[in-house]
Design a protein around this motif. Structure first.
Motif, PDB file in Angstrom:
ATOM      1  N   MET A   6       1.363  -1.274   0.478  1.00 16.54           N
ATOM      2  CA  MET A   6      -0.034  -0.212   0.105  1.00 16.54           C
ATOM      3  C   MET A   6       1.006   1.149  -0.324  1.00 16.54           C
ATOM      4  SD  MET A   6      -1.015  -0.073   3.979  1.00 16.54           S
ATOM      5  CE  MET A   6      -0.928  -2.423   4.193  1.00 16.54           C
ATOM      6  N   TYR A   7       0.567   2.116  -0.314  1.00 14.13           N
ATOM      7  CA  TYR A   7       0.722   4.024  -0.316  1.00 14.13           C
ATOM      8  C   TYR A   7      -0.162   4.022   0.332  1.00 14.13           C
ATOM      9  CZ  TYR A   7       4.051   1.221  -3.247  1.00 14.13           C
ATOM     10  OH  TYR A   7       5.002   0.573  -4.315  1.00 14.13           O
ATOM     11  N   ASP A   8       0.862   5.786   0.779  1.00  8.55           N
ATOM     12  CA  ASP A   8      -0.551   6.763   0.717  1.00  8.55           C
ATOM     13  C   ASP A   8      -0.825   7.384  -0.285  1.00  8.55           C
ATOM     14  OD1 ASP A   8       1.566   9.154  -0.018  1.00  8.55           O
ATOM     15  OD2 ASP A   8       1.601  10.087   2.039  1.00  8.55           O
ATOM     16  N   LEU A   9      -1.512   8.750  -0.256  1.00  8.70           N
ATOM     17  CA  LEU A   9      -2.262   9.452  -1.315  1.00  8.70           C
ATOM     18  C   LEU A   9      -2.058   9.489  -2.320  1.00  8.70           C
ATOM     19  CD1 LEU A   9      -5.383  11.221   0.502  1.00  8.70           C
ATOM     20  CD2 LEU A   9      -5.677   9.721  -0.996  1.00  8.70           C
ATOM     21  N   TYR A  10      -0.341  10.361  -1.930  1.00 11.00           N
ATOM     22  CA  TYR A  10       0.567  10.945  -3.163  1.00 11.00           C
ATOM     23  C   TYR A  10       1.443   9.944  -3.362  1.00 11.00           C
ATOM     24  CZ  TYR A  10      -2.613  14.916  -2.472  1.00 11.00           C
ATOM     25  OH  TYR A  10      -3.841  15.392  -1.813  1.00 11.00           O
ATOM     26  N   GLY A  11       1.619   8.356  -3.144  1.00 15.16           N
ATOM     27  CA  GLY A  11       2.982   7.683  -3.103  1.00 15.16           C
ATOM     28  C   GLY A  11       3.472   7.605  -2.144  1.00 15.16           C
ATOM     29  N   GLU A  12       3.573   8.199  -1.101  1.00 12.95           N
ATOM     30  CA  GLU A  12       4.470   8.188   0.074  1.00 12.95           C
ATOM     31  C   GLU A  12       4.476   6.538   0.288  1.00 12.95           C
ATOM     32  OE1 GLU A  12       6.896  10.294   0.526  1.00 12.95           O
ATOM     33  OE2 GLU A  12       6.386  11.283  -1.189  1.00 12.95           O
ATOM     34  N   VAL A  13       6.028   6.268   1.348  1.00  8.67           N
ATOM     35  CA  VAL A  13       6.012   4.949   1.493  1.00  8.67           C
ATOM     36  C   VAL A  13       6.383   4.449   2.767  1.00  8.67           C
ATOM     37  CG1 VAL A  13       7.304   4.612  -0.742  1.00  8.67           C
ATOM     38  CG2 VAL A  13       8.473   5.189   1.199  1.00  8.67           C
ATOM     39  N   LYS A  14       6.743   5.654   3.656  1.00  5.14           N
ATOM     40  CA  LYS A  14       6.899   5.340   5.046  1.00  5.14           C
ATOM     41  C   LYS A  14       5.022   5.561   6.072  1.00  5.14           C
ATOM     42  CE  LYS A  14      11.208   6.257   5.720  1.00  5.14           C
ATOM     43  NZ  LYS A  14      12.566   7.299   5.722  1.00  5.14           N
ATOM     44  N   LEU A  15       4.092   4.060   6.357  1.00  7.60           N
ATOM     45  CA  LEU A  15       3.643   4.004   6.509  1.00  7.60           C
ATOM     46  C   LEU A  15       3.381   3.962   8.490  1.00  7.60           C
ATOM     47  CD1 LEU A  15       1.527   2.958   3.425  1.00  7.60           C
ATOM     48  CD2 LEU A  15       1.834   5.225   3.970  1.00  7.60           C
ATOM     49  N   ASP A  16       4.593   4.266   8.789  1.00 10.24           N
ATOM     50  CA  ASP A  16       4.600   3.261  10.307  1.00 10.24           C
ATOM     51  C   ASP A  16       3.393   3.756  11.095  1.00 10.24           C
ATOM     52  OD1 ASP A  16       6.969   3.506   9.677  1.00 10.24           O
ATOM     53  OD2 ASP A  16       8.038   4.926  10.462  1.00 10.24           O
ATOM     54  N   GLU A  17       3.406   1.812  11.877  1.00  6.38           N
ATOM     55  CA  GLU A  17       2.134   2.185  12.532  1.00  6.38           C
ATOM     56  C   GLU A  17       1.834   1.875  13.990  1.00  6.38           C
ATOM     57  OE1 GLU A  17       0.013  -1.630  11.738  1.00  6.38           O
ATOM     58  OE2 GLU A  17      -0.453  -2.358  13.991  1.00  6.38           O
ATOM     59  N   LYS A  18       1.042   3.413  14.262  1.00  2.00           N
ATOM     60  CA  LYS A  18       1.329   3.701  15.602  1.00  2.00           C
ATOM     61  C   LYS A  18       0.587   3.852  16.856  1.00  2.00           C
ATOM     62  CE  LYS A  18       4.145   7.898  14.243  1.00  2.00           C
ATOM     63  NZ  LYS A  18       4.064   9.535  14.116  1.00  2.00           N
ATOM     64  N   ILE A  19      -0.134   3.740  18.037  1.00  2.00           N
ATOM     65  CA  ILE A  19      -1.668   3.501  18.471  1.00  2.00           C
ATOM     66  C   ILE A  19      -1.713   5.046  19.395  1.00  2.00           C
ATOM     67  CG2 ILE A  19      -2.120   2.604  20.574  1.00  2.00           C
ATOM     68  CD1 ILE A  19      -0.850  -0.392  19.365  1.00  2.00           C
ATOM     69  N   LEU A  20      -2.736   4.740  19.049  1.00  2.00           N
ATOM     70  CA  LEU A  20      -3.449   6.038  20.723  1.00  2.00           C
ATOM     71  C   LEU A  20      -4.103   6.129  21.210  1.00  2.00           C
ATOM     72  CD1 LEU A  20      -4.902   8.484  16.867  1.00  2.00           C
ATOM     73  CD2 LEU A  20      -2.666   8.117  17.900  1.00  2.00           C
ATOM     74  N   PRO A  21      -3.205   5.554  22.066  1.00  2.00           N
ATOM     75  CA  PRO A  21      -3.249   4.995  23.494  1.00  2.00           C
ATOM     76  C   PRO A  21      -4.924   5.879  24.072  1.00  2.00           C
ATOM     77  CG  PRO A  21      -1.812   6.365  23.845  1.00  2.00           C
ATOM     78  CD  PRO A  21      -1.742   6.595  22.413  1.00  2.00           C
ATOM     79  N   PHE A  22      -4.752   7.716  23.536  1.00  2.00           N
ATOM     80  CA  PHE A  22      -6.315   8.244  24.037  1.00  2.00           C
ATOM     81  C   PHE A  22      -7.333   8.663  23.911  1.00  2.00           C
ATOM     82  CE2 PHE A  22      -4.051  10.366  21.013  1.00  2.00           C
ATOM     83  CZ  PHE A  22      -4.705  10.775  19.948  1.00  2.00           C
ATOM     84  N   LEU A  23      -7.149   7.619  22.785  1.00  2.00           N
ATOM     85  CA  LEU A  23      -8.611   6.892  22.257  1.00  2.00           C
ATOM     86  C   LEU A  23      -9.270   5.976  22.751  1.00  2.00           C
ATOM     87  CD1 LEU A  23      -8.344   8.217  19.205  1.00  2.00           C
ATOM     88  CD2 LEU A  23      -9.466   8.933  20.290  1.00  2.00           C
ATOM     89  N   GLY A  24     -10.426   5.948  23.484  1.00  2.00           N
ATOM     90  CA  GLY A  24     -11.132   4.844  24.004  1.00  2.00           C
ATOM     91  C   GLY A  24     -11.728   3.858  23.172  1.00  2.00           C
ATOM     92  N   GLY A  25     -11.577   3.879  21.594  1.00  2.00           N
ATOM     93  CA  GLY A  25     -12.563   2.745  20.375  1.00  2.00           C
ATOM     94  C   GLY A  25     -13.590   2.731  20.154  1.00  2.00           C
ATOM     95  N   TYR A  26     -13.945   2.469  19.495  1.00  2.39           N
ATOM     96  CA  TYR A  26     -15.107   1.827  19.052  1.00  2.39           C
ATOM     97  C   TYR A  26     -15.857   1.014  19.810  1.00  2.39           C
ATOM     98  CZ  TYR A  26     -19.717   0.991  16.574  1.00  2.39           C
ATOM     99  OH  TYR A  26     -20.941  -0.534  16.028  1.00  2.39           O
ATOM    100  N   ARG A  27     -16.698   1.367  20.456  1.00  5.27           N
ATOM    101  CA  ARG A  27     -17.786   0.355  21.720  1.00  5.27           C
ATOM    102  C   ARG A  27     -16.055  -0.586  22.107  1.00  5.27           C
ATOM    103  NH1 ARG A  27     -22.417  -1.772  18.328  1.00  5.27           N
ATOM    104  NH2 ARG A  27     -24.197   0.344  18.554  1.00  5.27           N
TER     105      ARG A  27
END
Length: 604
Positions: free
Chosen positions: A318-339
């Motif tokens: 996969m790529y981002d909208l403009y072809g960038e390749v660094k899509l490092d995965e991060k966790i957002l701990p301050f969000l409770g999440g869907y249900r």
């Protein structure tokens, strides 16, 4: 009214968009997901992932029954609230300006019109953006007749409202209410520009003109759809979803506009889908070609050549909208999440996996593009030859497979077959264009791939192709062997594979992509039915000449869309409701493919 504390079902949302970003609107009249400035930027309304992560609600102040629909052949949404006192109608769109009118428009405008259709109804408004995925609450500055300026954001943003609003500082929101009588209407507009300066939009007739130009834009686009077969309404709605996810500034097609809507209740299969998968985009391009949208197909090819420039000849998944390749995965701990489904993720660690099937999907799509009248120049032909040489080096390797399993690579049967497809289509392209390849070498590698699959990817005792060499599990992606011409759909081996899939992967009439109770994907929780696979089954049955079965399955699946015709990534096995990221391009493109297969078989 503030955003309600409980989460709506995923299927209770509808999507609107302007081919640059998208917003999810609940059936309660609340915008609860929208990223700005573009699809893959941080959310400013994010209540779908945490009830305090931002919303923009317009709804009656009393209980109501709800019905809603898109204006025909558009992505403009209308929601009707029927209350004891009357009927309220809410119209929502992300504006697409009429380029023929020489007026200054904001780069993005979420335009909302609320009207009392009968009786008398009190309307309540709550506007509470939260910048940077809910991390930052805004401040507001009243600018008189120009509206409310949103401060502390990285772009110019203005809310204008014909309903008087006041700042509720403890809740960091603007709120207000008004009682409307039959025939009375009010406009609200949230507009923003990526620069610091803001364009202030007028209301009245001008607002009506912007709404009508948006309706006209979508209707004009829909008239270009050449498909006139059965289920045209479902096909056109799916095409409108794909176009909404087709980025106007790059040509890329997003998998979905959302992140971290869980595949399993409570998590942890929560992924960010706001990127462009080579696989999904290639299938979307094929769908656009089938429906007569050649400009979108050409735009995708241009994006592909740009996006893969840094990783050529090995593609990223996969790529981002403009072809960038660094899509490092991060966790957002301050969000409770869907249900409560955690973790909430942005980025996607699967981007650098080896998934061999994408080469076959890409080459098959280029082949379709050429068959539809497209051409390749010498540079493109040379690039495709390079892809072919790369496939001949890679095909013997294990990979993560089409489902991006986060475990050790395996020798996936479908991946190998798609390597065969890549080389087979490369040979066909070389018949028409000066593709600089060794034809005999390509043909020999094709034969070698097929021989290995038939020896190691087919189980004689089971009478079926298997998910990976040496295994006994099957995989719904094997149904696509017929679509891509690897095997005739009526052949004994494909018929046996369908029987084995139906026997082992079907639950409550719905097909799973695989069985995960053996730890297939590294998670123990059972997964819901994967929506695209069910449309693949209908397509396979149609191509195998089992038209009545295919039609019955297809119609049953269409009834599982939500009330405005949208599908998520998965279908709840017990509930039949949408599950996962929403709406999902992969599902809608699979619906189009199944419908066109039914049409072709019916008219053959």
């Amino acid at each position: 009214m503030e955003v309600p504390g409980d989460f709506p079902d995923v299927g209770d949302y509808a999507v609107i968009g302007n081919c640059r970003t998208a917003a999810l609107v609940s059936n309660r009249g609340s915008v609860e997901w929208m990223c700005a400035p573009t699809f893959s930027d941080a959310s400013i309304f994010g209540a779908i992932l945490d009830r305090d992560a931002g919303h923009f609600s317009i709804a009656p102040g009393e209980d109501a029954t709800v019905s809603r629909a898109y204006i025909a052949a558009t992505n403009v949404l209308q929601t009707a609230f029927t209350t004891p006192g009357g009927v309220l109608r809410l119209t929502d769109c992300l504006v697409l300006p009429d380029e023929r009118i020489p007026e200054l428009y904001p780069e993005h405008e979420l335009l909302r019109r609320v009207e009392c259709a009968s009786g008398e109804v009190e309307v309540e408004v709550s506007f509470a953006p939260r910048w940077d995925y809910g991390r930052r609450r805004p401040r507001y500055a009243k600018r008189g007749a120009l509206g409310w300026q949103c401060l502390d954001c990285s772009f110019g943003a203005i809310l204008r409202s014909e309903i008087d609003l006041a700042e509720d500082k403890p809740r960091a929101r603007l709120a207000g209410k008004v009682r409307l009588k039959a025939g009375e209407a009010r406009w609200l507009s949230f507009a923003y520009d990526e620069a610091d300066a803001s364009v202030i939009v007028p209301f009245g007739e001008d607002a009506g003109a912007r709404l009508q130009s948006t309706v006209a834009w979508w209707k004009n686009w829909s008239t270009r759809c050449s498909y006139q077969g059965p289920y045209r309404d479902e096909v056109l709605r799916s095409a409108l979803v794909l176009k909404l996810l087709n980025c106007a500034t790059s040509g890329a097609v997003l998998a979905a506009p959302t992140t971290s809507l869980p595949e399993v209740s409570g998590g942890p299969r929560n992924w960010d889908y706001r990127y462009c998968w080579i696989r999904d985009s290639a299938l979307v391009l094929h769908a656009f070609l089938r429906l007569g949208y050649h400009e979108e197909a050409e735009g995708f090819l241009e994006w592909l050549l740009h996006a893969t420039r840094l990783t050529w000849q090995r593609f990223q998944v996969m790529y981002d909208l403009y072809g960038e390749v660094k899509l490092d995965e991060k966790i957002l701990p301050f969000l409770g999440g869907y249900r409560g489904a955690k973790p909430v993720r942005i980025g996607n660690a699967a981007h650098d996996q080896l998934q061999l099937d994408i080469y076959g999907e890409l080459m098959a799509t280029v082949s379709h593009y050429v068959e539809a009248g497209g051409t390749l120049d010498t540079v493109e032909a040379a690039m495709l030859a390079g892809v072919g040489r790369h496939v001949m080096k890679l095909w013997r390797l294990p990979d993560q497979g089409i489902w991006e399993t986060r475990r050790e690579p395996r020798m996936h049967t479908f991946s190998k077959a798609m390597c065969w497809v890549a080389l087979d289509r490369l040979g066909r392209l070389a018949d028409k264009f000066a593709v600089p390849i060794d034809r005999k070498h390509v043909a020999a590698e094709c034969d070698a791939i097929r021989a290995e699959i038939e020896d190691k990817g087919y189980d004689e005792a089971l009478g079926s192709y298997v998910a990976y060499y040496g295994g006994k599990e099957t995989d719904a992606s094997l149904l696509l062997l017929a679509r891509y011409g690897y095997r005739d759909p009526g052949s004994p081996r494909m018929a046996g594979t369908w029987d084995y899939i139906a026997k082992t992967l079907c639950d409550n009439g719905l097909i799973h992509r695989y069985r995960d109770d053996t730890g297939y994907d590294g998670f123990a929780e059972p997964e819901n039915a994967f929506a695209p696979c069910n449309f693949w089954a209908a397509e396979y049955l149609a191509n195998a000449g089992r038209y009545d079965e295919a039609q019955q399955l297809f119609e049953r699946l269409c009834r599982l869309a939500n009330d405005v015709g949208l599908f998520a990534e998965e279908i709840g096995t017990r509930t039949g409701k949408p599950v996962g990221n929403f709406p999902q391009a992969f599902t809608h493109v699979s619906l189009i493919s199944a419908a066109t297969a039914l049409y072709q078989r019916k008219t053959a």
